[in-house]
Design a protein around this motif. Sequence first.
Motif, PDB file in Angstrom:
ATOM      1  N   LEU A  48       3.605  10.598   6.425  1.00 23.82           N
ATOM      2  CA  LEU A  48       2.611  10.776   7.488  1.00 23.82           C
ATOM      3  C   LEU A  48       2.301   9.444   8.141  1.00 23.82           C
ATOM      4  O   LEU A  48       1.974   8.462   7.466  1.00 23.82           O
ATOM      5  CB  LEU A  48       1.309  11.354   6.919  1.00 23.82           C
ATOM      6  N   LEU A  49       2.409   9.434   9.469  1.00 25.29           N
ATOM      7  CA  LEU A  49       1.906   8.318  10.269  1.00 25.29           C
ATOM      8  C   LEU A  49       0.553   8.730  10.848  1.00 25.29           C
ATOM      9  O   LEU A  49       0.455   9.754  11.537  1.00 25.29           O
ATOM     10  CB  LEU A  49       2.875   7.986  11.407  1.00 25.29           C
ATOM     11  N   VAL A  50      -0.480   7.949  10.572  1.00 29.50           N
ATOM     12  CA  VAL A  50      -1.791   8.140  11.190  1.00 29.50           C
ATOM     13  C   VAL A  50      -1.879   7.160  12.341  1.00 29.50           C
ATOM     14  O   VAL A  50      -1.845   5.942  12.134  1.00 29.50           O
ATOM     15  CB  VAL A  50      -2.931   7.912  10.179  1.00 29.50           C
ATOM     16  N   TRP A  51      -1.990   7.700  13.553  1.00 25.75           N
ATOM     17  CA  TRP A  51      -1.867   6.893  14.769  1.00 25.75           C
ATOM     18  C   TRP A  51      -3.190   6.871  15.528  1.00 25.75           C
ATOM     19  O   TRP A  51      -3.790   7.915  15.788  1.00 25.75           O
ATOM     20  CB  TRP A  51      -0.765   7.462  15.645  1.00 25.75           C
ATOM     21  N   GLY A 148       3.919  10.591  -0.467  1.00 22.73           N
ATOM     22  CA  GLY A 148       4.171   9.162  -0.318  1.00 22.73           C
ATOM     23  C   GLY A 148       2.939   8.406   0.130  1.00 22.73           C
ATOM     24  O   GLY A 148       1.827   8.934   0.170  1.00 22.73           O
ATOM     25  N   ARG A 149       3.152   7.158   0.480  1.00 22.01           N
ATOM     26  CA  ARG A 149       2.060   6.324   0.963  1.00 22.01           C
ATOM     27  C   ARG A 149       1.812   6.603   2.444  1.00 22.01           C
ATOM     28  O   ARG A 149       2.747   6.833   3.209  1.00 22.01           O
ATOM     29  CB  ARG A 149       2.390   4.848   0.741  1.00 22.01           C
ATOM     30  N   ILE A 150       0.553   6.555   2.853  1.00 21.69           N
ATOM     31  CA  ILE A 150       0.188   6.798   4.240  1.00 21.69           C
ATOM     32  C   ILE A 150       0.501   5.547   5.068  1.00 21.69           C
ATOM     33  O   ILE A 150       0.194   4.421   4.666  1.00 21.69           O
ATOM     34  CB  ILE A 150      -1.305   7.136   4.367  1.00 21.69           C
ATOM     35  N   VAL A 197      -5.123 -10.682   3.835  1.00 21.10           N
ATOM     36  CA  VAL A 197      -4.513 -11.006   2.542  1.00 21.10           C
ATOM     37  C   VAL A 197      -2.994 -10.926   2.692  1.00 21.10           C
ATOM     38  O   VAL A 197      -2.439  -9.827   2.796  1.00 21.10           O
ATOM     39  CB  VAL A 197      -4.979 -10.044   1.439  1.00 21.10           C
ATOM     40  N   PRO A 198      -2.311 -12.065   2.730  1.00 22.62           N
ATOM     41  CA  PRO A 198      -0.847 -12.040   2.864  1.00 22.62           C
ATOM     42  C   PRO A 198      -0.196 -11.250   1.734  1.00 22.62           C
ATOM     43  O   PRO A 198      -0.667 -11.255   0.587  1.00 22.62           O
ATOM     44  CB  PRO A 198      -0.465 -13.522   2.799  1.00 22.62           C
ATOM     45  N   GLU A 199       0.878 -10.548   2.091  1.00 16.99           N
ATOM     46  CA  GLU A 199       1.713  -9.797   1.146  1.00 16.99           C
ATOM     47  C   GLU A 199       1.015  -8.578   0.555  1.00 16.99           C
ATOM     48  O   GLU A 199       1.563  -7.932  -0.340  1.00 16.99           O
ATOM     49  CB  GLU A 199       2.235 -10.713   0.032  1.00 16.99           C
ATOM     50  N   ARG A 200      -0.173  -8.231   1.047  1.00 15.54           N
ATOM     51  CA  ARG A 200      -0.803  -7.003   0.557  1.00 15.54           C
ATOM     52  C   ARG A 200      -0.059  -5.785   1.058  1.00 15.54           C
ATOM     53  O   ARG A 200       0.140  -4.815   0.319  1.00 15.54           O
ATOM     54  CB  ARG A 200      -2.271  -6.934   0.982  1.00 15.54           C
ATOM     55  N   LEU A 201       0.357  -5.822   2.339  1.00  8.74           N
ATOM     56  CA  LEU A 201       1.020  -4.683   2.964  1.00  8.74           C
ATOM     57  C   LEU A 201       2.107  -5.169   3.911  1.00  8.74           C
ATOM     58  O   LEU A 201       1.934  -6.199   4.571  1.00  8.74           O
ATOM     59  CB  LEU A 201       0.013  -3.858   3.773  1.00  8.74           C
ATOM     60  N   PRO A 202       3.197  -4.430   4.032  1.00 10.42           N
ATOM     61  CA  PRO A 202       4.167  -4.758   5.083  1.00 10.42           C
ATOM     62  C   PRO A 202       3.601  -4.393   6.448  1.00 10.42           C
ATOM     63  O   PRO A 202       2.905  -3.383   6.603  1.00 10.42           O
ATOM     64  CB  PRO A 202       5.380  -3.901   4.729  1.00 10.42           C
ATOM     65  N   VAL A 203       3.895  -5.228   7.430  1.00  8.77           N
ATOM     66  CA  VAL A 203       3.411  -5.016   8.800  1.00  8.77           C
ATOM     67  C   VAL A 203       4.593  -5.147   9.747  1.00  8.77           C
ATOM     68  O   VAL A 203       5.340  -6.130   9.680  1.00  8.77           O
ATOM     69  CB  VAL A 203       2.334  -6.049   9.178  1.00  8.77           C
ATOM     70  N   PHE A 204       4.754  -4.152  10.625  1.00  9.73           N
ATOM     71  CA  PHE A 204       5.660  -4.316  11.753  1.00  9.73           C
ATOM     72  C   PHE A 204       4.805  -4.471  13.005  1.00  9.73           C
ATOM     73  O   PHE A 204       3.888  -3.671  13.240  1.00  9.73           O
ATOM     74  CB  PHE A 204       6.604  -3.143  11.938  1.00  9.73           C
ATOM     75  N   HIS A 260      10.796   2.158   9.912  1.00  9.97           N
ATOM     76  CA  HIS A 260       9.668   1.493   9.240  1.00  9.97           C
ATOM     77  C   HIS A 260       8.792   2.504   8.508  1.00  9.97           C
ATOM     78  O   HIS A 260       8.309   2.227   7.396  1.00  9.97           O
ATOM     79  CB  HIS A 260       8.838   0.716  10.254  1.00  9.97           C
ATOM     80  N   ILE A 261       8.567   3.679   9.087  1.00 13.31           N
ATOM     81  CA  ILE A 261       7.712   4.678   8.437  1.00 13.31           C
ATOM     82  C   ILE A 261       8.325   5.139   7.121  1.00 13.31           C
ATOM     83  O   ILE A 261       7.636   5.209   6.094  1.00 13.31           O
ATOM     84  CB  ILE A 261       7.473   5.879   9.381  1.00 13.31           C
ATOM     85  N   TRP A 262       9.606   5.454   7.137  1.00 13.08           N
ATOM     86  CA  TRP A 262      10.243   5.880   5.885  1.00 13.08           C
ATOM     87  C   TRP A 262      10.162   4.792   4.824  1.00 13.08           C
ATOM     88  O   TRP A 262       9.858   5.056   3.658  1.00 13.08           O
ATOM     89  CB  TRP A 262      11.701   6.266   6.144  1.00 13.08           C
ATOM     90  N   ARG A 263      10.440   3.559   5.222  1.00 14.00           N
ATOM     91  CA  ARG A 263      10.403   2.451   4.257  1.00 14.00           C
ATOM     92  C   ARG A 263       9.005   2.258   3.689  1.00 14.00           C
ATOM     93  O   ARG A 263       8.815   2.118   2.479  1.00 14.00           O
ATOM     94  CB  ARG A 263      10.886   1.163   4.933  1.00 14.00           C
ATOM     95  N   MET A 264       8.002   2.275   4.571  1.00 13.64           N
ATOM     96  CA  MET A 264       6.625   2.023   4.123  1.00 13.64           C
ATOM     97  C   MET A 264       6.070   3.171   3.293  1.00 13.64           C
ATOM     98  O   MET A 264       5.229   2.948   2.407  1.00 13.64           O
ATOM     99  CB  MET A 264       5.733   1.767   5.350  1.00 13.64           C
ATOM    100  N   SER A 265       6.517   4.389   3.580  1.00 13.68           N
ATOM    101  CA  SER A 265       5.986   5.544   2.849  1.00 13.68           C
ATOM    102  C   SER A 265       6.464   5.603   1.404  1.00 13.68           C
ATOM    103  O   SER A 265       5.821   6.222   0.556  1.00 13.68           O
ATOM    104  CB  SER A 265       6.396   6.847   3.556  1.00 13.68           C
ATOM    105  N   GLY A 266       7.597   4.967   1.147  1.00  8.79           N
ATOM    106  CA  GLY A 266       8.162   5.035  -0.194  1.00  8.79           C
ATOM    107  C   GLY A 266       8.973   6.278  -0.450  1.00  8.79           C
ATOM    108  O   GLY A 266       9.501   6.454  -1.568  1.00  8.79           O
TER     109      GLY A 266
END
Length: 269
Positions: A48-51, A148-150, A197-204, A260-266
């Motif tokens: 899920l992408l929350v936009w 998966g992860r949101i 906080v660096p490295e907490r989350l991936p960002v595109f 990016h969504i697939w990668r971030m969702s896990g």
Amino acid sequence: MMGEEFPDGMGGMTLGDIPFGSAPLGETSKTLRVTFYLPDNRDQSVPLLVWYHAGAFRSGTYNHASHRKIARWLGQKGIALATPEYRLGAVRGDLSEHVQDNLERLRGLRDPRFRRDLAQARSLAALEDSLTFLNWLRPRCDEMGIGGRIVLGGSSAGAINVFNICFTAPFLGITLPVEIGGLLSYSGGYAYPSLYVPERLPVFAAHNPDDDRVSIHSIRHLAQRDSGVDLIESGEQDHGSVKIFNDENKHVSFGRMISHIWRMSGLRG
């Protein structure tokens, strides 16, 4: 929940204008709504992408026509989209007492190069409403086949909002109710770099260096601090657009987002 088919016969289901909460706005209480676009095949969990929409926290709509375009491209690749509403033009008195009590602290942390009007009460009202939505969403993910992860994303003010969700909310002592997999920022930024906080989350992130609505300074600074920020700078990008270069077609623009969504969702795409 009742739904309708996606527009233009692309398959999938639309769950429109679902109320998820309410919040004060002036002398009234505003009902907050969300629209979901769910892909056809949900035999297995889907990302899920929350936009969040643009509009400087003063204008815009969660049911913008561009969201249906995003939904069609994501739906074809088995990705769900949610577009939640948030209050527009809120003032200090519309905020919760807890957030009001922290306004001065946040003002002291704002990067002076970040637009003041994008870091005032109305941006924090959007944050409050986004947290209301995520709390509402958590027990309903299984029902809608979401796993998966949101992933959070947005354009302009919407992208500013996703940084507030992930970094300002913890500063306010608020625990996020769902696991966030990453952020997509189109012409966005973050007003409070000391809270990042660096490295907490991936960002595109994608940003035009000449953008005069939201300066690139903020997101460029985060990218310099954090190797997990994938920043594409393009003088050809229109403000907030998912199309970054003039010569790229929609398959490239949305393919980048989908990857990016697939990668971030896990989950596996």
